[in-house]
Structure formats: structure tokens, C-alpha cells
Scaffold this motif. Structure first.
Motif, PDB file in Angstrom:
ATOM      1  N   ARG A   1      11.546 -14.843   0.637  1.00 14.39           N
ATOM      2  CA  ARG A   1      12.678 -14.362   0.041  1.00 14.39           C
ATOM      3  C   ARG A   1      12.310 -12.942  -0.860  1.00 14.39           C
ATOM      4  O   ARG A   1      13.287 -12.398  -1.316  1.00 14.39           O
ATOM      5  CB  ARG A   1      13.378 -15.429  -0.922  1.00 14.39           C
ATOM      6  N   LEU A   2      11.032 -12.607  -0.873  1.00 16.61           N
ATOM      7  CA  LEU A   2      10.665 -11.446  -1.494  1.00 16.61           C
ATOM      8  C   LEU A   2      10.538 -10.157  -0.679  1.00 16.61           C
ATOM      9  O   LEU A   2      10.235 -10.258   0.384  1.00 16.61           O
ATOM     10  CB  LEU A   2       9.172 -11.899  -2.211  1.00 16.61           C
ATOM     11  N   LYS A   3      10.993  -9.280  -1.340  1.00 13.79           N
ATOM     12  CA  LYS A   3      10.760  -7.941  -0.582  1.00 13.79           C
ATOM     13  C   LYS A   3      10.357  -6.879  -1.628  1.00 13.79           C
ATOM     14  O   LYS A   3      10.880  -6.725  -2.787  1.00 13.79           O
ATOM     15  CB  LYS A   3      11.928  -7.453   0.116  1.00 13.79           C
ATOM     16  N   VAL A   4       9.124  -6.082  -1.436  1.00 18.02           N
ATOM     17  CA  VAL A   4       8.776  -5.160  -2.310  1.00 18.02           C
ATOM     18  C   VAL A   4       8.937  -3.634  -1.462  1.00 18.02           C
ATOM     19  O   VAL A   4       8.685  -3.578  -0.378  1.00 18.02           O
ATOM     20  CB  VAL A   4       7.404  -5.389  -2.741  1.00 18.02           C
ATOM     21  N   THR A   5       9.318  -2.584  -2.285  1.00 20.87           N
ATOM     22  CA  THR A   5       9.372  -1.229  -1.740  1.00 20.87           C
ATOM     23  C   THR A   5       8.273  -0.279  -2.473  1.00 20.87           C
ATOM     24  O   THR A   5       8.025  -0.939  -3.792  1.00 20.87           O
ATOM     25  CB  THR A   5      10.635  -0.812  -1.664  1.00 20.87           C
ATOM     26  N   PHE A   6       7.927   0.506  -1.835  1.00 15.02           N
ATOM     27  CA  PHE A   6       7.105   1.500  -2.613  1.00 15.02           C
ATOM     28  C   PHE A   6       7.582   2.965  -2.256  1.00 15.02           C
ATOM     29  O   PHE A   6       7.688   3.370  -0.938  1.00 15.02           O
ATOM     30  CB  PHE A   6       5.712   1.314  -2.022  1.00 15.02           C
ATOM     31  N   ASP A   7       7.905   3.624  -3.329  1.00 12.09           N
ATOM     32  CA  ASP A   7       8.518   4.951  -3.082  1.00 12.09           C
ATOM     33  C   ASP A   7       7.558   6.098  -3.806  1.00 12.09           C
ATOM     34  O   ASP A   7       7.812   6.165  -5.171  1.00 12.09           O
ATOM     35  CB  ASP A   7       9.828   5.088  -3.510  1.00 12.09           C
ATOM     36  N   THR A   8       6.764   6.611  -3.096  1.00  6.68           N
ATOM     37  CA  THR A   8       5.550   7.523  -3.641  1.00  6.68           C
ATOM     38  C   THR A   8       6.290   8.715  -4.299  1.00  6.68           C
ATOM     39  O   THR A   8       5.771   9.561  -4.929  1.00  6.68           O
ATOM     40  CB  THR A   8       4.494   7.787  -2.714  1.00  6.68           C
ATOM     41  N   THR A   9       7.656   9.198  -3.518  1.00  5.26           N
ATOM     42  CA  THR A   9       8.199  10.561  -4.265  1.00  5.26           C
ATOM     43  C   THR A   9       8.803  10.102  -5.570  1.00  5.26           C
ATOM     44  O   THR A   9       8.698  11.031  -6.479  1.00  5.26           O
ATOM     45  CB  THR A   9       9.346  10.680  -3.331  1.00  5.26           C
TER      46      THR A   9
ATOM     47  N   ARG B   1       1.025  -1.141  -0.044  1.00  2.00           N
ATOM     48  CA  ARG B   1      -0.086  -0.003   0.175  1.00  2.00           C
ATOM     49  C   ARG B   1       0.839   1.348  -0.027  1.00  2.00           C
ATOM     50  O   ARG B   1       2.035   1.151   0.429  1.00  2.00           O
ATOM     51  CB  ARG B   1      -1.065  -0.074   1.011  1.00  2.00           C
ATOM     52  N   GLU B   2       0.146   2.375  -0.313  1.00  2.00           N
ATOM     53  CA  GLU B   2       1.043   3.628  -0.525  1.00  2.00           C
ATOM     54  C   GLU B   2       1.759   4.202   0.909  1.00  2.00           C
ATOM     55  O   GLU B   2       2.736   4.639   0.793  1.00  2.00           O
ATOM     56  CB  GLU B   2       0.119   4.720  -1.321  1.00  2.00           C
ATOM     57  N   ASN B   3       0.928   3.762   2.070  1.00  2.92           N
ATOM     58  CA  ASN B   3       1.432   4.038   3.338  1.00  2.92           C
ATOM     59  C   ASN B   3       2.446   3.039   3.855  1.00  2.92           C
ATOM     60  O   ASN B   3       2.900   3.168   5.003  1.00  2.92           O
ATOM     61  CB  ASN B   3       0.444   4.384   4.329  1.00  2.92           C
TER      62      ASN B   3
END
Lengths: 114, 113
Positions: free
Chosen positions: B61-69, B51-53
């Protein structure tokens, strides 16, 4: 069933013929989606059913394409007067319909128009 | 119009290394992003939602990041294995219809033994 079932898995048809593709979603999933995927391409949205609401047909590429969902369960995608550019894999997915729930896809129907 | 894009070039890495795939979006701010895996001849399989927050989400073994900038999501597979070889798709909800997803073109990952 345990997953989303699509039939047939492969379909070869002559140009100008009509075809019907079937999707049997997961029981209890209120949302059903059709996408198509051309060779090496991403997924192209076609149509979306949510419960008893009117379907969103905004992705259908022409009026030769239509779809229905009977009894809130099985869906049929119909392509009339098929053209060679209709050749693609047609994927069906279902979900619980919550706005942030993942989709469960079927294995698709590979349509080849000759 | 909203766009979601992935690197169309295949990513080749050695077994044991970390694979990093990129998903960029433009002209909108999705409330969440999803990642899927697709094997040849099969439909996509849902892996993760972020989610955006949320800055980061992990699953084994999986990693997800979310950079709204940066308007970007990164998908990492640590200690990669040949069995991780597949096409990975990111997806975001359509701005005008929250339940429907728009998919990126996918990035093919090849993990060499």
C-alpha cells in the motif's frame, strides 16, 4: 542475532558521571552508525564505522563523546562527565555498507542525566 | 549546506483515505532517498528506497515518488489504517559521504478509525 541489540534500554545517571552505551549489530553488517534523538527532534548523526577504515567522528558534539568498535562487531559509545543536555535516545544502526542499503536500527538507549 | 525537511505538523486523516507526506531537500541532489517508519519508543524501520532515476516505487500500500525538478519526494499510504499511525522519516545520503544518511525531522501520521 536477528536484529540490532542495544543495552541498556534505559539509563539514568547523575551529572558528571561517565556512561557507556553498547550496540551489538547484525552479524555480517560492515557498517555501524550512532545517532541520537532528542525529544520530538530528528536524528542527529554522531559517528560512523565502516569495516576496518578509520571511523567518521564528524558528528560527535564534543570531546566528551567517544566510540569504539571492537573486532568489527560490537560498538561502545562513551560519554564522559555527562551533562543534562546529553539526555536523549541514543540509536545504533547497522547496514551492509552498500551505498544504497537501508539501515537496521536498534530500539535505542534512553539516557537521562539528572 | 544540504537540508532535508519534512512538515513538522502532524497529519490527521480518516481510515481508508490516502495519506501523503512530503520530503523536500535543498542545496544538493541526492542519488536516492529512503523512507522509514518510527513508532514510539522504537528505532526507525526501513520501508523504501527510491533512486534519482526512478519516478515512482511501490510496495504493497506504499508508494514513493521522486521529483528531481521540484527537489521533493512524496510518500503515499493508500487505504490507510489506524495501524499506520506512526512518525515517518525521510533520509538522504550525505553529499560528502555516500553511506551516511541525513534524516528529516519526521512527520507524525494519525489515522482515525
Amino acid at each position: 542475532g536477528a536484529g540490532v541489540s542495544q543495552s541498556p534500554s534505559n539509563k539514568v545517571t547523575e551529572k558528571g558521571k561517565d556512561v557507556e552505551l553498547r550496540c551489538d549489530p547484525i552479524s555480517g553488517h560492515t557498517a555501524l552508525y550512532w545517532y541520537r534523538q532528542s525529544l520530538g527532534q530528528g536524528l542527529e548523526f554522531l559517528i560512523y564505522f565502516q569495516g576496518n577504515s578509520a571511523p567518521d567522528k564528524s558528528g560527535l558534539p564534543s570531546d566528551r563523546f567517544s566510540a569504539e568498535r571492537t573486532g568489527g562487531s560490537v560498538s561502545t559509545l562513551t560519554i564522559q562527565r555527562t551533562q543534562q543536555e546529553d539526555s536523549a535516545v541514543y540509536l545504533c544502526a547497522s547496514s551492509l555498507g552498500r551505498h544504497d542499503w537501508g539501515y537496521t536500527f536498534g530500539s535505542g538507549t534512553r539516557l537521562t542525566v539528572v | 549546506s544540504q537540508k532535508i525537511e519534512q512538515n513538522s505538523e502532524a497529519l490527521n486523516i480518516q481510515e481508508g483515505k490516502t495519506a501523503t507526506l512530503t520530503c523536500n531537500y535543498t542545496n544538493y541532489s541526492p542519488a536516492y532517498l529512503q523512507w522509514y517508519r518510527q513508532d514510539p519508543g522504537r528505532g526507525p524501520v526501513f520501508l523504501l528506497l527510491i533512486r534519482e532515476n526512478e519516478k515512482e516505487k511501490r510496495k504493497e500500500r506504499l508508494k514513493v515518488t521522486f521529483d528531481t525538478t521540484l527537489k521533493q519526494s512524496l510518500f503515499h499510504i493508500t487505504a490507510s489504517q489506524p495501524a499506520d499511525s506512526a512518525t515517518y522519516l525521510c533520509a538522504s545520503p550525505r553529499r560528502d559521504a555516500g553511506n551516511m544518511l541525513t534524516f528529516g525531522g519526521g512527520t507524525r501520521l494519525m489515522v482515525k478509525p
